[in-house]
Every structure is written in C-alpha cells, then in structure tokens.
Scaffold this motif. Sequence first.
Motif, PDB file in Angstrom:
ATOM      1  N   ASP A 154       0.380   1.167   5.020  1.00 19.07           N
ATOM      2  CA  ASP A 154      -0.740   2.110   4.690  1.00 19.07           C
ATOM      3  C   ASP A 154      -0.836   3.333   5.409  1.00 19.07           C
ATOM      4  O   ASP A 154      -1.420   4.391   4.915  1.00 19.07           O
ATOM      5  CB  ASP A 154      -2.020   1.026   5.220  1.00 19.07           C
ATOM      6  CG  ASP A 154      -3.311   1.707   4.754  1.00 19.07           C
ATOM      7  OD1 ASP A 154      -3.564   1.936   3.868  1.00 19.07           O
ATOM      8  OD2 ASP A 154      -3.913   1.982   5.878  1.00 19.07           O
ATOM      9  N   GLU A 155      -0.311   3.403   6.535  1.00 14.95           N
ATOM     10  CA  GLU A 155      -0.334   4.627   7.451  1.00 14.95           C
ATOM     11  C   GLU A 155       0.554   5.581   6.759  1.00 14.95           C
ATOM     12  O   GLU A 155       0.203   6.892   6.822  1.00 14.95           O
ATOM     13  CB  GLU A 155       0.186   4.482   8.760  1.00 14.95           C
ATOM     14  CG  GLU A 155      -1.140   3.725   9.565  1.00 14.95           C
ATOM     15  CD  GLU A 155      -0.698   3.405  10.991  1.00 14.95           C
ATOM     16  OE1 GLU A 155      -1.465   3.147  11.917  1.00 14.95           O
ATOM     17  OE2 GLU A 155       0.417   2.944  11.119  1.00 14.95           O
ATOM     18  N   TYR A 156       1.602   5.186   6.272  1.00 12.19           N
ATOM     19  CA  TYR A 156       2.505   6.020   5.479  1.00 12.19           C
ATOM     20  C   TYR A 156       1.936   6.784   4.350  1.00 12.19           C
ATOM     21  O   TYR A 156       1.862   7.769   4.000  1.00 12.19           O
ATOM     22  CB  TYR A 156       3.977   5.619   5.085  1.00 12.19           C
ATOM     23  CG  TYR A 156       4.982   5.476   6.190  1.00 12.19           C
ATOM     24  CD1 TYR A 156       5.421   6.751   6.287  1.00 12.19           C
ATOM     25  CD2 TYR A 156       5.782   4.464   6.574  1.00 12.19           C
ATOM     26  CE1 TYR A 156       6.589   7.000   7.199  1.00 12.19           C
ATOM     27  CE2 TYR A 156       6.638   4.662   7.598  1.00 12.19           C
ATOM     28  CZ  TYR A 156       7.057   5.768   7.928  1.00 12.19           C
ATOM     29  OH  TYR A 156       8.269   5.819   8.680  1.00 12.19           O
ATOM     30  N   ARG A 157       1.077   5.901   3.671  1.00 15.79           N
ATOM     31  CA  ARG A 157       0.591   6.284   2.647  1.00 15.79           C
ATOM     32  C   ARG A 157      -0.744   7.414   2.596  1.00 15.79           C
ATOM     33  O   ARG A 157      -0.648   8.399   2.176  1.00 15.79           O
ATOM     34  CB  ARG A 157      -0.206   5.385   1.678  1.00 15.79           C
ATOM     35  CG  ARG A 157       0.514   4.282   0.651  1.00 15.79           C
ATOM     36  CD  ARG A 157      -0.041   3.301  -0.016  1.00 15.79           C
ATOM     37  NE  ARG A 157      -0.714   2.219   0.664  1.00 15.79           N
ATOM     38  CZ  ARG A 157      -0.092   1.232   0.913  1.00 15.79           C
ATOM     39  NH1 ARG A 157       1.268   0.881   0.508  1.00 15.79           N
ATOM     40  NH2 ARG A 157      -0.637   0.258   1.726  1.00 15.79           N
ATOM     41  N   ARG A 158      -1.510   6.920   3.898  1.00 16.78           N
ATOM     42  CA  ARG A 158      -2.443   8.152   4.417  1.00 16.78           C
ATOM     43  C   ARG A 158      -1.600   9.563   4.756  1.00 16.78           C
ATOM     44  O   ARG A 158      -2.121  10.332   4.449  1.00 16.78           O
ATOM     45  CB  ARG A 158      -3.201   7.464   5.517  1.00 16.78           C
ATOM     46  CG  ARG A 158      -3.964   6.496   5.133  1.00 16.78           C
ATOM     47  CD  ARG A 158      -4.907   5.705   6.142  1.00 16.78           C
ATOM     48  NE  ARG A 158      -4.742   6.287   7.396  1.00 16.78           N
ATOM     49  CZ  ARG A 158      -4.662   5.370   8.530  1.00 16.78           C
ATOM     50  NH1 ARG A 158      -4.893   4.131   8.320  1.00 16.78           N
ATOM     51  NH2 ARG A 158      -4.767   5.686   9.873  1.00 16.78           N
ATOM     52  N   LEU A 159      -0.634   9.353   5.394  1.00 19.21           N
ATOM     53  CA  LEU A 159       0.190  10.494   5.988  1.00 19.21           C
ATOM     54  C   LEU A 159       0.792  11.254   4.497  1.00 19.21           C
ATOM     55  O   LEU A 159       0.720  12.540   4.473  1.00 19.21           O
ATOM     56  CB  LEU A 159       1.359  10.205   6.969  1.00 19.21           C
ATOM     57  CG  LEU A 159       2.436  11.330   7.085  1.00 19.21           C
ATOM     58  CD1 LEU A 159       1.423  12.339   7.757  1.00 19.21           C
ATOM     59  CD2 LEU A 159       3.590  10.691   8.096  1.00 19.21           C
ATOM     60  N   GLY A 160       1.084  10.500   3.378  1.00 24.17           N
ATOM     61  CA  GLY A 160       1.635  11.029   2.251  1.00 24.17           C
ATOM     62  C   GLY A 160       0.645  11.926   1.563  1.00 24.17           C
ATOM     63  O   GLY A 160       0.575  13.026   1.284  1.00 24.17           O
ATOM     64  N   ALA A 261      -6.157  10.356  10.157  1.00 26.58           N
ATOM     65  CA  ALA A 261      -6.438   9.459  11.165  1.00 26.58           C
ATOM     66  C   ALA A 261      -5.441   8.511  11.970  1.00 26.58           C
ATOM     67  O   ALA A 261      -5.169   7.411  11.909  1.00 26.58           O
ATOM     68  CB  ALA A 261      -7.321   8.412  10.196  1.00 26.58           C
ATOM     69  N   LEU A 262      -4.361   9.284  12.307  1.00 22.37           N
ATOM     70  CA  LEU A 262      -3.243   8.788  13.294  1.00 22.37           C
ATOM     71  C   LEU A 262      -3.269   9.668  14.451  1.00 22.37           C
ATOM     72  O   LEU A 262      -2.109  10.309  14.759  1.00 22.37           O
ATOM     73  CB  LEU A 262      -1.994   9.044  12.345  1.00 22.37           C
ATOM     74  CG  LEU A 262      -1.996   8.212  10.999  1.00 22.37           C
ATOM     75  CD1 LEU A 262      -0.764   8.767  10.167  1.00 22.37           C
ATOM     76  CD2 LEU A 262      -2.030   6.850  11.328  1.00 22.37           C
TER      77      LEU A 262
END
Length: 330
Positions: A154-160, A261-262
């Motif tokens: 999910d964090e990879y998706r947000r970063l992408g 949001a990281l």
Amino acid sequence: MVTLGRAGVAAGALGAPAARAAARRLLIRATLADLPSAPEQKKVPLFVDFAEEFWTDYSPHWKPSTRTSSRSRIDQLLIPHFGELPVDMIARSDINRWRDTMTKREGSFNRTIPIMSVMMQYAEKLGYRAKSTNPCRGVSRFKRELPERYLSADEYRRLGRVLASHEFANPFVIPALLMFVYTGARASEITTLRWRYVQIPRLALPDSKTGPKTIYLNRQAIDVLNGLDRRADDQLVFPALHREIPIDLGQHWIKIRRKAALPDVRLHDLRHSFASVAIAKGIPLATIGKLLGHALPETTARYAHLADDIILESAERICSSLAGALGIAA
C-alpha cells in the motif's frame, strides 16, 4: 617528589590525559635509568601535530566523501580528547575513557574508532609507536539497534501516485528516484552516475562504496534511462538544475515522502525495501547481495529474518489448509 605541572585552568595547567602520559614517561625512564643507553629514537609528536602529518600522507588515498567526514571527526572528536598526548603514550585505557564519554553519541564513536585505529597503525609505521601496540585493537563498538523500515504494498502505491503526479522544476528528480527504487542502488551511485557508465542492460560503475560495481538493469530501469536525452559521456545522467553537479535527492525526498504520508521513511529505506521485495519473491540472499553490491555476505545476512518470516507465514498457510481438510480448523 616530582611535579608534573599545575592543575586548574590557568596558563600552563596540565590536563588529566597529559598528566597521565607524563607520569607514564617518568615511570619508564626511572625503570630504564640503570640500563645501557639505547640509540636515540625519533622525536614523538603530540597527537595534534601527528594528526596533520597523518592527514598529509594518508588522506589523498581516500575518496572525497571519506576525506570530508574523516576530517570532521578528527577535528571534532579526536584532537579535543587526545591532542595534548604524545602519540606513543596513548594507551588502551585512554581509548576506553574516550569511549565512556561517548555513550550519548554511540554512532559517532562507532564511525570514529576505525579512523583512530588507522592513525595508530600509521604511527607504528612511522616509528612513533612500537609495533603491535595499537590501543584501539579489541575496543568494542557500541551495539546499536539499527532502524529497519520496509515499505508495504500500500505504501508503494501511495509513493507511486505521488511520483506520477508531482512536478519539480528539475525534470531529473522523478527519474532519479525511480532509478533508485528500481535498482536498490545507493543514492550516491545514482546521483553521481555519468552517461559513460550506462551500458544497457547494466551500469558499469568504476567505483562505489565497495569498489567497482555492476548494477543490473530491469526493464523498468531501462525505460527510465531511455526516456532521457543521452548527453555527452562525461556528463551526469541526473544533474542539478542549471548546474553540472549531482542532484540532491535528499532535499526533494523530504517533500515527496510527506506528500505520500511517509514521513518516517528515509531515502535509504528504499534500498532496504528493494531487498525485502526480492526476498518475498523467493530470490536467494546470495543473489540479493550481488544485486545490492554487498562486499560481504554478512551485510546481506541482516535481511535473513525477513526470509524466516516469509517461510513461517507459508508454513501457517499450509497447516491451515491441512487442518481444514481434516475438518479440525477453527
């Protein structure tokens, strides 16, 4: 009775480390007083003077980044503590006392003690210390719990999403970050990359933290490079805006991670995450070590617990299926 000097803060006062060294010298002289005279030895400098001699001889053989960090540590941590001591009088007890003063700066001590050790070895080679008397040998470093942060799917998706939508004045920011994500390279290996090192399907780096290194490119990384206009071989692939100097990824990463949001994810955590994804895909640790450019297997072994977690999770899924087949699943 022998007086070594004046105590206190007045001019000419003798500090505790220097006083201990002077006392050791007197004891040695008293012990050897009745023995035949030895040939006159080379005059031993104070540590503060030896530091400059060491720097002149040794530092040209270090990489620029190593010179910068080492000079700072010598000036800020070593000279203030050992500067007034003769090089041959620095003992293990002095090193241990210095270690005791660094309990709130454990990382700084761990990074500085190797420099001190190299300096003491060089002092032996110059004849300022007896052979095999390095006082740093056997002094333990502080054990530190290094933070480990791995991005979830999910964090990879947000970063992408952020990388796809965010715009910078410098058009090289996003491609550089994508190369970092796709290769698991060190940030410095991407920011200092020059076009002559780009030999698709690989990057042939003449130098890195662990020496010459080959970075193998996947299709996504190749697409990033193919999307750029190839410039002169000597030019940087990812330069700063309007200047032929390496791009500062750290400065831009701060903005990107907040927007995604990281806020606790460091740039180097993307390298750790590359390793964690590789383990999740069943790639052996030895192969991961080669991809990351680790010089020692022990460096890659820090990720072994991730492999254990994946195996345990697989075992639980298998056992759950078996229990269900037996009709005894909860």
